[in-house]
Scaffold this active site. Structure first.
Site, PDB file in Angstrom:
ATOM      1  N   ASP A  22       0.891  -1.136  -0.067  1.00  0.00           N
ATOM      2  CA  ASP A  22      -0.007   0.105   0.096  1.00  0.00           C
ATOM      3  C   ASP A  22       0.640   1.240   0.067  1.00  0.00           C
ATOM      4  OD1 ASP A  22       1.012  -0.092   2.494  1.00  0.00           O
ATOM      5  OD2 ASP A  22      -1.004  -0.066   3.808  1.00  0.00           O
TER       6      ASP A  22
ATOM      7  N   CYS B  89       4.675  -0.033   2.667  1.00  0.00           N
ATOM      8  CA  CYS B  89       5.246  -1.419   3.008  1.00  0.00           C
ATOM      9  C   CYS B  89       6.524  -1.366   3.885  1.00  0.00           C
ATOM     10  CB  CYS B  89       5.360  -2.383   1.793  1.00  0.00           C
ATOM     11  SG  CYS B  89       6.529  -1.823   0.708  1.00  0.00           S
TER      12      CYS B  89
ATOM     13  N   HIS C  49       8.761  -3.991  -3.199  1.00  0.00           N
ATOM     14  CA  HIS C  49       8.054  -4.258  -2.100  1.00  0.00           C
ATOM     15  C   HIS C  49       8.883  -4.939  -0.968  1.00  0.00           C
ATOM     16  CE1 HIS C  49       4.348  -5.242   0.204  1.00  0.00           C
ATOM     17  NE2 HIS C  49       4.863  -6.806   0.231  1.00  0.00           N
TER      18      HIS C  49
END
Length: 291
Positions: free
Chosen positions: A152, A155, A271
């Site tokens: 989102d 992270c 990520h």
């Protein structure tokens, strides 16, 4: 022939990774420019177009060079097309693209390029599987496993939050990161530059970036991790498959906070996940916290 195919796969993997990283950079650039600032938004569009054109030209030249060295490789054109389609899927979704996707999924199977879609999905899936397998081996050797963190834009901060023994909000981590960077301008400013000119940020531009760390869901970078290591006075290690484990804040003696950096798990690019202790024959309950 097999050597040629392996070389082709390595090149495709690298191109895909470079485009994912470029899209992550572009997304961060877009977030950092207010929508009501028409002058900066106009310049942003020019910067994005230039960056994408440069990368497209670079990749095209590499593809052409590879094609010349392997004239009998009949699969190259189709795989190149698959990669281009995959890169489009890695861009942040828009209303128009979402509508087109719904229409495509609603179309009869015979009207959709099934073979292309299958190849591109298999390619991306293979990258993900390989990355996950390598990470599992690295973490398993340390009796660790990944702990999923929501993708989102927060992270990195959420992964840090998960590692800490005390309670803290993501908003607080962002605030203290920005404040530390503002107080130590000379340590961070040289690493920021204008994407168009290559010139180092002015102090005002840097301070505006720090403001955006607090106000916007701006992706975290190694520079923010450096600031966080100082704020927490704790080392932070980042485990990844593309390069050796990165340790930030080695001057501190506390047990490091451990993050996992992934290239292929999320379609929008990089990520961060957290880690937890690997359960060993436990029945029920949850794994104990690492820190």
């Amino acid at each position: 022939m097999e050597d040629s195919q392996r070389e082709q796969e390595r090149m495709i993997r690298r191109h895909h990774l470079e485009k994912i990283e470029l899209q992550a950079r572009i997304q961060a650039m877009k977030i950092s420019v207010p929508k009501n600032d028409k002058k900066r938004r106009k310049q942003l569009l020019l910067d994005v177009a230039r960056l994408e054109a440069q990368m497209e030209q670079k990749h095209q030249q590499e593809m052409e060079k590879f094609r010349e060295s392997c004239p009998d490789n009949s699969n190259l054109d189709s795989v190149t097309e698959d990669l281009a389609k995959m890169d489009l899927e890695n861009q942040p979704p828009s209303v128009l693209r979402a509508q087109k996707r719904r229409e495509r999924m609603a179309a009869p199977q015979r009207e959709r390029p099934g073979s292309v879609a299958e190849v591109e999905m298999e390619l991306l899936a293979s990258f993900r599987r390989e990355e996950e397998e390598k990470l599992a081996a690295i973490l398993g050797s340390r009796n660790l496993e990944m702990k999923d963190i929501p993708a989102d834009h927060h992270c990195m901060y959420r992964a840090i939050q998960d590692q800490l023994m005390f309670s803290v909000t993501v908003e607080s981590l962002r605030y203290h990161t920005a404040m530390y960077m503002r107080k130590h301008v000379d340590d961070f400013l040289p690493f920021f530059s204008d994407p168009e000119t290559g010139n180092t940020y002015s102090q005002d531009e840097f301070l505006s970036y720090c403001d955006d760390i607090v106000r916007c869901p701006l992706w975290g970078t190694q520079l923010e991790l450096r600031a966080l290591s100082h704020v927490l006075q704790t080392p932070i290690e980042v485990i990844q498959t593309e390069s050796p484990t990165l340790v930030i804040g080695e001057e501190y003696t506390k047990k490091p906070l451990t993050l996992v950096y992934l290239h292929y798990t999320c379609n929008l690019g990089e990520h961060y996940n957290s880690v937890k202790q690997l359960e060993a024959g436990a029945v029920g309950g949850t794994a104990p916290r690492l820190f």
